[in-house]
Design an enzyme around this catalytic site. Structure first.
Site, PDB file in Angstrom:
ATOM      1  N   VAL A  22      76.566 128.927  -8.602  1.00 50.30           N
ATOM      2  CA  VAL A  22      77.240 128.049  -7.668  1.00 50.30           C
ATOM      3  C   VAL A  22      78.417 129.205  -7.247  1.00 50.30           C
ATOM      4  O   VAL A  22      79.917 129.344  -8.134  1.00 50.30           O
ATOM      5  CB  VAL A  22      77.777 127.110  -8.321  1.00 50.30           C
ATOM      6  CG1 VAL A  22      78.304 125.962  -7.234  1.00 50.30           C
ATOM      7  CG2 VAL A  22      76.481 126.498  -8.668  1.00 50.30           C
ATOM      8  N   ASP A  78      78.676 119.702 -17.224  1.00 47.04           N
ATOM      9  CA  ASP A  78      77.778 120.723 -17.011  1.00 47.04           C
ATOM     10  C   ASP A  78      76.387 119.977 -17.176  1.00 47.04           C
ATOM     11  O   ASP A  78      76.285 119.558 -17.903  1.00 47.04           O
ATOM     12  CB  ASP A  78      77.736 122.007 -17.295  1.00 47.04           C
ATOM     13  CG  ASP A  78      77.269 123.248 -16.601  1.00 47.04           C
ATOM     14  OD1 ASP A  78      77.488 123.929 -16.332  1.00 47.04           O
ATOM     15  OD2 ASP A  78      75.103 122.969 -16.689  1.00 47.04           O
ATOM     16  N   ILE A  79      75.467 119.638 -16.081  1.00 46.52           N
ATOM     17  CA  ILE A  79      74.230 119.885 -16.167  1.00 46.52           C
ATOM     18  C   ILE A  79      73.569 120.013 -16.492  1.00 46.52           C
ATOM     19  O   ILE A  79      72.657 119.996 -18.289  1.00 46.52           O
ATOM     20  CB  ILE A  79      73.583 119.520 -14.838  1.00 46.52           C
ATOM     21  CG1 ILE A  79      72.454 118.473 -14.659  1.00 46.52           C
ATOM     22  CG2 ILE A  79      73.346 120.800 -14.536  1.00 46.52           C
ATOM     23  CD1 ILE A  79      71.955 117.173 -13.196  1.00 46.52           C
ATOM     24  N   HIS A 114      84.491 128.713 -10.840  1.00 39.22           N
ATOM     25  CA  HIS A 114      84.617 127.035 -12.097  1.00 39.22           C
ATOM     26  C   HIS A 114      84.476 127.655 -13.150  1.00 39.22           C
ATOM     27  O   HIS A 114      84.665 129.001 -13.434  1.00 39.22           O
ATOM     28  CB  HIS A 114      82.656 126.215 -11.867  1.00 39.22           C
ATOM     29  CG  HIS A 114      81.716 127.491 -11.482  1.00 39.22           C
ATOM     30  ND1 HIS A 114      81.164 127.518 -11.234  1.00 39.22           N
ATOM     31  CD2 HIS A 114      80.930 127.352 -12.861  1.00 39.22           C
ATOM     32  CE1 HIS A 114      80.539 128.090 -10.811  1.00 39.22           C
ATOM     33  NE2 HIS A 114      80.664 128.561 -12.110  1.00 39.22           N
ATOM     34  N   HIS A 162      84.069 127.426 -17.180  1.00 40.87           N
ATOM     35  CA  HIS A 162      82.990 126.939 -18.105  1.00 40.87           C
ATOM     36  C   HIS A 162      84.326 126.511 -19.699  1.00 40.87           C
ATOM     37  O   HIS A 162      84.645 127.550 -19.842  1.00 40.87           O
ATOM     38  CB  HIS A 162      81.999 127.620 -18.468  1.00 40.87           C
ATOM     39  CG  HIS A 162      80.470 127.898 -17.447  1.00 40.87           C
ATOM     40  ND1 HIS A 162      79.980 126.938 -17.075  1.00 40.87           N
ATOM     41  CD2 HIS A 162      81.020 129.263 -16.646  1.00 40.87           C
ATOM     42  CE1 HIS A 162      78.605 127.569 -16.148  1.00 40.87           C
ATOM     43  NE2 HIS A 162      79.751 128.500 -15.869  1.00 40.87           N
ATOM     44  N   ASN A 193      82.198 132.802 -14.653  1.00 42.17           N
ATOM     45  CA  ASN A 193      80.978 133.762 -14.105  1.00 42.17           C
ATOM     46  C   ASN A 193      81.291 134.684 -12.749  1.00 42.17           C
ATOM     47  O   ASN A 193      82.052 133.011 -11.992  1.00 42.17           O
ATOM     48  CB  ASN A 193      79.348 133.445 -14.000  1.00 42.17           C
ATOM     49  CG  ASN A 193      79.234 133.119 -15.660  1.00 42.17           C
ATOM     50  OD1 ASN A 193      79.703 133.736 -16.556  1.00 42.17           O
ATOM     51  ND2 ASN A 193      78.182 132.219 -15.793  1.00 42.17           N
TER      52      ASN A 193
HETATM   53  P1  5GP Z   1      77.392 129.943 -12.634  1.00 50.41           P
HETATM   54  O1  5GP Z   1      75.780 130.054 -13.270  1.00 50.41           O
HETATM   55  O2  5GP Z   1      77.704 129.926 -11.310  1.00 50.41           O
HETATM   56  O3  5GP Z   1      78.598 130.093 -13.579  1.00 50.41           O
HETATM   57  O4  5GP Z   1      77.565 127.479 -13.319  1.00 50.41           O
HETATM   58  C1  5GP Z   1      76.922 126.810 -12.989  1.00 50.41           C
HETATM   59  C2  5GP Z   1      76.568 125.922 -13.035  1.00 50.41           C
HETATM   60  O5  5GP Z   1      76.738 124.484 -12.500  1.00 50.41           O
HETATM   61  C3  5GP Z   1      75.275 126.044 -14.355  1.00 50.41           C
HETATM   62  O6  5GP Z   1      75.864 125.806 -15.341  1.00 50.41           O
HETATM   63  C4  5GP Z   1      74.838 124.725 -14.221  1.00 50.41           C
HETATM   64  O7  5GP Z   1      74.302 124.106 -15.404  1.00 50.41           O
HETATM   65  C5  5GP Z   1      76.099 124.217 -13.601  1.00 50.41           C
HETATM   66  N1  5GP Z   1      75.173 122.931 -12.667  1.00 50.41           N
HETATM   67  C6  5GP Z   1      74.438 122.907 -11.213  1.00 50.41           C
HETATM   68  N2  5GP Z   1      74.077 122.031 -10.689  1.00 50.41           N
HETATM   69  C7  5GP Z   1      74.668 121.303 -11.421  1.00 50.41           C
HETATM   70  C8  5GP Z   1      74.809 119.933 -11.123  1.00 50.41           C
HETATM   71  O8  5GP Z   1      73.815 119.435  -9.719  1.00 50.41           O
HETATM   72  N3  5GP Z   1      75.649 118.892 -11.553  1.00 50.41           N
HETATM   73  C9  5GP Z   1      75.656 119.503 -13.173  1.00 50.41           C
HETATM   74  N4  5GP Z   1      76.578 118.847 -13.261  1.00 50.41           N
HETATM   75  N5  5GP Z   1      76.461 120.809 -12.955  1.00 50.41           N
HETATM   76  C10 5GP Z   1      75.388 121.180 -12.019  1.00 50.41           C
END
Ligand code: 5GP
Length: 133
Positions: free
Chosen positions: A93, A28-29, A97, A99, A84
């Site tokens: 996103v 994760d970034i 996924h 985490h 989530n």
């Molecule tokens: P969510 O909030 O949908 O549960 O998690 C989405 C995750 O995607 C976040 O933790 C965010 O840091 C990660 N993320 C968003 N854009 C990118 C990206 O371009 N590259 C990577 N490696 N992770 C990303």
């Protein structure tokens, strides 16, 4: 095409930790903690409820394998494994996924707090299981 599909297609660079025909994992970034990893299906599916349960099983197998590596090689002493689902739960996103968030210390950079509510557990159980065969 979703952001994660572009990562799968290598159109957007990522630090890939695992890949097979159905499952893909990368760092994760945001690195909420060191080694924060996302495990995703290659097929575009929105969230936990909309994903085939056998595929979820495969994703969890990969999650467990990576957790063992992170425990061994980064020294994590625990993990939070979570997903989530939908905006209300913080999904940003909309490609399913998991985490995998390594923990090193109770006071590290992830804060999750379960508050306590006084609710009628019998009533809740009845409501959840209503219309069951
Ligand atoms: P969510 O909030 O949908 O549960 O998690 C989405 C995750 O995607 C976040 O933790 C965010 O840091 C990660 N993320 C968003 N854009 C990118 C990206 O371009 N590259 C990577 N490696 N992770 C990303």
């Amino acid at each position: 095409m979703s952001l994660f599909k572009k990562i799968i297609n290598k159109e957007i660079p990522a630090h890939i930790l695992y890949e097979d025909e159905e499952v893909f994992a990368f760092l994760d970034i945001s690195q909420t903690t060191k080694g924060h990893t996302l495990i995703i299906p290659k097929v575009e599916t929105k969230n936990f409820l909309e994903t085939d349960s056998q595929l979820i099983g495969k994703m969890f197998k990969v999650t467990q394998q990576l957790a063992k590596k992170i425990e061994e090689n980064l020294g994590a002493t625990g993990f939070n494994v979570l997903t989530n689902m939908n905006e209300v739960a913080g999904q940003t996103v909309f490609h399913f996924h998991i985490h995998l968030i390594p923990r090193y210390d109770e006071n590290d950079t992830l804060k999750i707090e379960f508050s306590s509510n006084e609710l009628d557990l019998n009533e809740i159980k009845t409501m959840i299981l209503k219309n069951q065969d």
